[in-house]
Design a protein around this motif. Structure first.
Motif, short mmCIF file in Angstrom:
data_model
loop_
_atom_site.label_atom_id
_atom_site.label_comp_id
_atom_site.label_asym_id
_atom_site.label_seq_id
_atom_site.Cartn_x
_atom_site.Cartn_y
_atom_site.Cartn_z
N PHE A 60 -97.16 53.01 8.14
CA PHE A 60 -97.59 52.84 6.76
C PHE A 60 -98.49 51.61 6.66
O PHE A 60 -98.25 50.61 7.35
N LEU A 68 -94.33 51.36 -1.96
CA LEU A 68 -92.93 51.70 -1.70
C LEU A 68 -92.00 50.63 -2.25
O LEU A 68 -90.96 50.92 -2.84
N LEU A 71 -91.74 50.90 -5.91
CA LEU A 71 -90.85 52.01 -6.27
C LEU A 71 -89.39 51.60 -6.17
O LEU A 71 -88.55 52.00 -6.97
N GLN A 72 -89.14 50.77 -5.14
CA GLN A 72 -87.77 50.32 -4.94
C GLN A 72 -87.31 49.40 -6.07
O GLN A 72 -86.17 49.45 -6.50
N ALA A 79 -88.10 60.12 -8.91
CA ALA A 79 -87.39 60.19 -7.63
C ALA A 79 -88.28 60.64 -6.48
O ALA A 79 -87.99 60.40 -5.32
N ALA A 82 -91.75 58.20 -3.86
CA ALA A 82 -91.66 57.67 -2.49
C ALA A 82 -91.81 58.83 -1.51
O ALA A 82 -92.47 58.73 -0.48
N HIS A 83 -91.19 59.92 -1.87
CA HIS A 83 -91.29 61.15 -1.09
C HIS A 83 -92.75 61.53 -0.91
O HIS A 83 -93.19 61.87 0.19
N ALA A 86 -94.63 59.29 1.51
CA ALA A 86 -94.26 59.64 2.88
C ALA A 86 -94.93 60.95 3.31
O ALA A 86 -95.45 61.07 4.42
N GLN A 87 -94.89 61.89 2.41
CA GLN A 87 -95.48 63.21 2.69
C GLN A 87 -96.98 63.07 2.99
O GLN A 87 -97.48 63.62 3.96
N HIS A 89 -98.50 60.45 4.00
CA HIS A 89 -98.66 59.74 5.27
C HIS A 89 -98.47 60.71 6.43
O HIS A 89 -99.20 60.66 7.42
N ILE B 111 -88.21 62.76 5.54
CA ILE B 111 -88.57 63.58 4.39
C ILE B 111 -87.61 64.74 4.22
O ILE B 111 -87.20 65.07 3.10
N ASP B 120 -80.59 61.48 -7.59
CA ASP B 120 -81.65 60.78 -8.29
C ASP B 120 -82.52 59.96 -7.35
O ASP B 120 -83.70 59.80 -7.55
N CYS B 122 -84.49 58.87 -4.04
CA CYS B 122 -85.19 59.43 -2.90
C CYS B 122 -84.69 58.73 -1.64
O CYS B 122 -84.68 57.50 -1.56
N LEU B 125 -86.69 55.88 0.75
CA LEU B 125 -86.54 54.43 0.63
C LEU B 125 -85.29 53.95 1.36
O LEU B 125 -85.32 52.95 2.06
#
Lengths: 136, 136
Positions: A60, A68, A71-72, A79, A82-83, A86-87, A89, B111, B120, B122, B125
């Motif tokens: 990343f 990320l 998001l945290q 939700a 972040a998915h 990653a997707q 990436h 993933i 809820d 993801c 993370l």
DNA sequence: ACTTGAACCTCTAGTTACTAGAGCTTGTAT
DNA sequence: ATACAAGCTCTAGTAACTAGAGGTTCAAGT
């Protein structure tokens, strides 16, 4: 637990100047300081640095990692954001693999052609001199 | 045939500032100049730029390309030195592919785990937060 | 011959993700 | 008390370009 920058460095396998660099660009929050102005870190910050290094190891970019982390920290995020990062990436990684495989083939062809030939000149150079009208 | 920098750029699909950059770092020899100080290129220089772009497209670094050019210009080189440069590069490309494949697997696992879970949060993370004791 | 505008010129600075070094200060162990 | 490792800041360097400012030249049209 309180860490000096050197201890944090050992813990996270992240070089000292890199830690300071992450602070500079706002990826790590500014560390508390000792009476003599040296950085002091908490376990939370250590955890965060682990997160960063782990993410970097997965390729990343620092920008993606910033996302990320946001998001945290943001409780009310979707939700799946972040998915999605990653997707996205993953797609990039797969593209990169494809490119490199093609490259591997071209290199192989070039090198093999040269092996076959017993002459004085290495065909690698000749091959690189051929104008490929195909690519763009 | 004489080319202006713009014509050369079109011929080789290499951007104008990049051509000037290559001259700056000594990868292309200094161009002749017009009365008004604009660069003028010969077919030989055009050919050389093709060589450079082709090599770059195959992922050779500018440093490696410098070596290759030197081998080309030096009449009395060992026939296999260019071969070796290419061979070495091939090894690097293959290593990179291997690394990326592992990365792809880790991303996929991350993933997929997340998809399975209907909660809820993801898990991407969470996964990035797990300290991997394995890597170094 | 003159004018316009695209293409050219140089120089500086920005990109990514760090790393290295100079010159100085602090922490810690003896 | 002293030595020395570890810390500090700041600047500059790495790879391979790219972008922009501010000024000049070329070539085509009138």
């Amino acid at each position: 637990m309180v860490y000096s920058i050197g201890q944090l460095s050992k813990e996270t396998h992240c070089k000292v100047p890199t830690i300071r660099y992450y602070e500079d660009i706002g990826l790590l929050e500014k560390a508390q300081r000792s009476a003599g102005n040296q950085r002091r870190y908490t376990s939370q910050q250590c955890q965060r640095l682990h997160f960063i290094r782990h993410s970097r190891a997965l390729g990343f970019s620092l920008d993606e990692i910033k996302q990320l982390i946001h998001l945290q920290d943001c409780k009310h995020h979707d939700a799946h954001q972040a998915h999605d990062v990653a997707q996205h990436h993953l797609v990039e990684v797969r593209n990169k693999i494809e490119q490199l495989k093609q490259l591997e083939q071209q290199l192989l062809t070039m090198i093999d052609n040269c092996d076959v030939d017993g002459s004085d000149d290495c065909l690698v150079l000749k091959s690189l001199n051929e104008v490929s009208e195909k690519g763009n």
